[in-house]
Design an enzyme around this catalytic site. Structure first.
Site, PDB file in Angstrom:
ATOM      1  N   HIS A  54       9.245 -37.850  -9.162  1.00 35.92           N
ATOM      2  CA  HIS A  54       7.942 -38.203  -7.944  1.00 35.92           C
ATOM      3  C   HIS A  54       7.406 -39.063  -9.015  1.00 35.92           C
ATOM      4  CE1 HIS A  54       7.551 -34.900  -5.039  1.00 35.92           C
ATOM      5  NE2 HIS A  54       7.575 -36.105  -4.220  1.00 35.92           N
ATOM      6  N   LYS A 106       3.602 -28.537   7.000  1.00 36.02           N
ATOM      7  CA  LYS A 106       4.306 -27.170   5.670  1.00 36.02           C
ATOM      8  C   LYS A 106       3.216 -26.424   5.401  1.00 36.02           C
ATOM      9  CE  LYS A 106       6.700 -31.086   3.567  1.00 36.02           C
ATOM     10  NZ  LYS A 106       7.207 -32.056   2.457  1.00 36.02           N
ATOM     11  N   ARG A 132      15.664 -41.695  -1.409  1.00 37.03           N
ATOM     12  CA  ARG A 132      16.622 -41.474  -2.167  1.00 37.03           C
ATOM     13  C   ARG A 132      17.584 -42.316  -1.752  1.00 37.03           C
ATOM     14  NH1 ARG A 132      14.046 -35.940  -1.905  1.00 37.03           N
ATOM     15  NH2 ARG A 132      13.873 -37.309   0.042  1.00 37.03           N
ATOM     16  N   SER A 135      11.305 -31.265  -3.531  1.00 36.06           N
ATOM     17  CA  SER A 135      10.566 -30.034  -4.340  1.00 36.06           C
ATOM     18  C   SER A 135      11.144 -28.156  -3.330  1.00 36.06           C
ATOM     19  CB  SER A 135       9.048 -30.523  -3.325  1.00 36.06           C
ATOM     20  OG  SER A 135       8.473 -31.069  -3.703  1.00 36.06           O
TER      21      SER A 135
HETATM   22  N1  COA Z   1      12.127 -37.727  -5.998  1.00 39.86           N
HETATM   23  C1  COA Z   1      12.179 -35.965  -5.296  1.00 39.86           C
HETATM   24  N2  COA Z   1      11.633 -35.877  -4.401  1.00 39.86           N
HETATM   25  C2  COA Z   1      11.357 -36.736  -3.565  1.00 39.86           C
HETATM   26  C3  COA Z   1      10.963 -38.074  -4.294  1.00 39.86           C
HETATM   27  C4  COA Z   1      11.391 -38.464  -4.882  1.00 39.86           C
HETATM   28  N3  COA Z   1      11.379 -39.274  -5.245  1.00 39.86           N
HETATM   29  N4  COA Z   1      10.192 -38.436  -2.806  1.00 39.86           N
HETATM   30  C5  COA Z   1      10.314 -37.647  -2.574  1.00 39.86           C
HETATM   31  N5  COA Z   1      11.092 -36.375  -2.299  1.00 39.86           N
HETATM   32  C6  COA Z   1      11.013 -35.684  -1.344  1.00 39.86           C
HETATM   33  C7  COA Z   1       9.550 -34.581  -1.823  1.00 39.86           C
HETATM   34  O1  COA Z   1       9.761 -33.198  -2.542  1.00 39.86           O
HETATM   35  C8  COA Z   1       9.706 -33.718  -0.244  1.00 39.86           C
HETATM   36  O2  COA Z   1      10.608 -32.355  -0.741  1.00 39.86           O
HETATM   37  P1  COA Z   1       9.816 -31.381   0.645  1.00 39.86           P
HETATM   38  O3  COA Z   1      10.676 -31.757   1.953  1.00 39.86           O
HETATM   39  O4  COA Z   1      11.546 -30.171  -0.184  1.00 39.86           O
HETATM   40  O5  COA Z   1       8.732 -30.608   0.616  1.00 39.86           O
HETATM   41  C9  COA Z   1      10.518 -34.663   0.788  1.00 39.86           C
HETATM   42  O6  COA Z   1      11.369 -35.708  -0.100  1.00 39.86           O
HETATM   43  C10 COA Z   1       9.248 -36.277   1.063  1.00 39.86           C
HETATM   44  O7  COA Z   1       7.842 -34.990   0.664  1.00 39.86           O
HETATM   45  P2  COA Z   1       6.620 -36.071   0.422  1.00 39.86           P
HETATM   46  O8  COA Z   1       6.985 -37.485  -0.126  1.00 39.86           O
HETATM   47  O9  COA Z   1       5.937 -35.596  -0.476  1.00 39.86           O
HETATM   48  O10 COA Z   1       6.493 -36.865   2.201  1.00 39.86           O
HETATM   49  P3  COA Z   1       6.092 -35.909   3.283  1.00 39.86           P
HETATM   50  O11 COA Z   1       7.223 -35.975   3.944  1.00 39.86           O
HETATM   51  O12 COA Z   1       5.295 -34.334   2.786  1.00 39.86           O
HETATM   52  O13 COA Z   1       4.658 -36.163   3.585  1.00 39.86           O
HETATM   53  C11 COA Z   1       3.017 -38.302   4.154  1.00 39.86           C
HETATM   54  C12 COA Z   1       4.892 -37.923   3.512  1.00 39.86           C
HETATM   55  C13 COA Z   1       1.876 -37.511   3.104  1.00 39.86           C
HETATM   56  C14 COA Z   1       3.146 -39.948   3.543  1.00 39.86           C
HETATM   57  C15 COA Z   1       3.307 -38.432   5.485  1.00 39.86           C
HETATM   58  O14 COA Z   1       2.898 -36.978   6.465  1.00 39.86           O
HETATM   59  C16 COA Z   1       1.442 -39.142   5.773  1.00 39.86           C
HETATM   60  O15 COA Z   1       1.162 -39.729   5.666  1.00 39.86           O
HETATM   61  N6  COA Z   1       0.514 -38.705   6.585  1.00 39.86           N
HETATM   62  C17 COA Z   1      -0.989 -38.035   6.849  1.00 39.86           C
HETATM   63  C18 COA Z   1      -1.017 -38.102   8.491  1.00 39.86           C
HETATM   64  C19 COA Z   1      -0.415 -39.640   8.913  1.00 39.86           C
HETATM   65  O16 COA Z   1      -1.201 -40.460   8.451  1.00 39.86           O
HETATM   66  N7  COA Z   1       0.499 -39.612   9.968  1.00 39.86           N
HETATM   67  C20 COA Z   1       0.404 -41.293  10.452  1.00 39.86           C
HETATM   68  C21 COA Z   1       2.413 -41.621   9.320  1.00 39.86           C
HETATM   69  S1  COA Z   1       3.489 -40.922   9.566  1.00 39.86           S
END
Ligand code: COA
Length: 162
Positions: A17, A41, A90, A128
């Site tokens: 991140h 989650k 990724r 994560s």
């Molecule tokens: N390096 C390492 N890990 C990474 C990474 C990076 N560059 N980028 C993402 N990840 C991992 C995270 O650690 C996370 O791991 P986990 O699933 O084991 O916890 C995973 O990839 C994805 O997580 P994250 O990037 O935190 O995204 P998310 O899927 O939890 O949330 C949002 C994505 C917040 C953008 C999305 O859920 C959102 O917009 N929610 C709001 C509601 C909404 O508007 N919905 C409509 C649109 S879909």
């Protein structure tokens, strides 16, 4: 002024991140790291704790702010005057999910643009959840997270007496 939003769960923040944050901050005037309360989650850290960690880690980055949000990302972006969403990629598995999310966000607000940044090769393989699992079983997470996150994970695991 170009304001971009980098949203995520950040439970916890990883070096992957941070890599995306540092690179995205160079591309805009202000980057808002937006921490989501994600009902889908079961987090290790509360949103408040995740925001506190990020603020500490990013305290030297003048154009980076940390905020929490709930609800739709497009609404949050609008509320902070941004139409740019940054996401890290990724690999191809991320791509299909991210592409769908970008299209969904555009269907909700056609002013929103998603900017994808390819993850650095050293951060391609972990998430994560994996960091938490490795820590839980006593593995070494030194190269995966900032020192403060390592300390906080260990504290949390002790509190929860895993
Ligand atoms: N390096 C390492 N890990 C990474 C990474 C990076 N560059 N980028 C993402 N990840 C991992 C995270 O650690 C996370 O791991 P986990 O699933 O084991 O916890 C995973 O990839 C994805 O997580 P994250 O990037 O935190 O995204 P998310 O899927 O939890 O949330 C949002 C994505 C917040 C953008 C999305 O859920 C959102 O917009 N929610 C709001 C509601 C909404 O508007 N919905 C409509 C649109 S879909």
């Amino acid at each position: 002024m170009h304001i971009a939003v980098y949203p995520g769960s950040f439970d916890p923040t990883t070096n992957g991140h941070l890599d995306i944050i540092k690179r995205a901050a160079k591309l805009c005037d202000k980057l808002i790291v937006a921490v989501l309360e994600n009902p889908a989650k079961k987090p290790l850290f509360t949103v408040e704790e995740r925001v506190t960690h990020l603020k500490e880690i990013l305290k030297d980055y003048e154009n980076v702010e940390v905020q929490s949000f709930s609800g739709l990302l497009v609404d949050f972006a609008k509320s902070v005057g941004s139409n740019i969403v940054v996401r890290g990629l990724r690999g191809v598995t991320d791509f299909s999910y991210e592409f769908q999310m970008a299209l969904t966000n555009r269907s909700l607000d056609n002013e929103i643009e998603t900017l994808f940044i390819s993850a650095d090769t050293q951060y391609l393989f972990f998430s994560s959840s994996q960091v938490k699992e490795i820590a839980l079983f006593g593995g070494n997470i030194d190269n995966m997270v900032p020192q403060i996150i390592k300390e906080e994970i260990n504290k949390k695991l002790k509190e929860k007496s895993y």
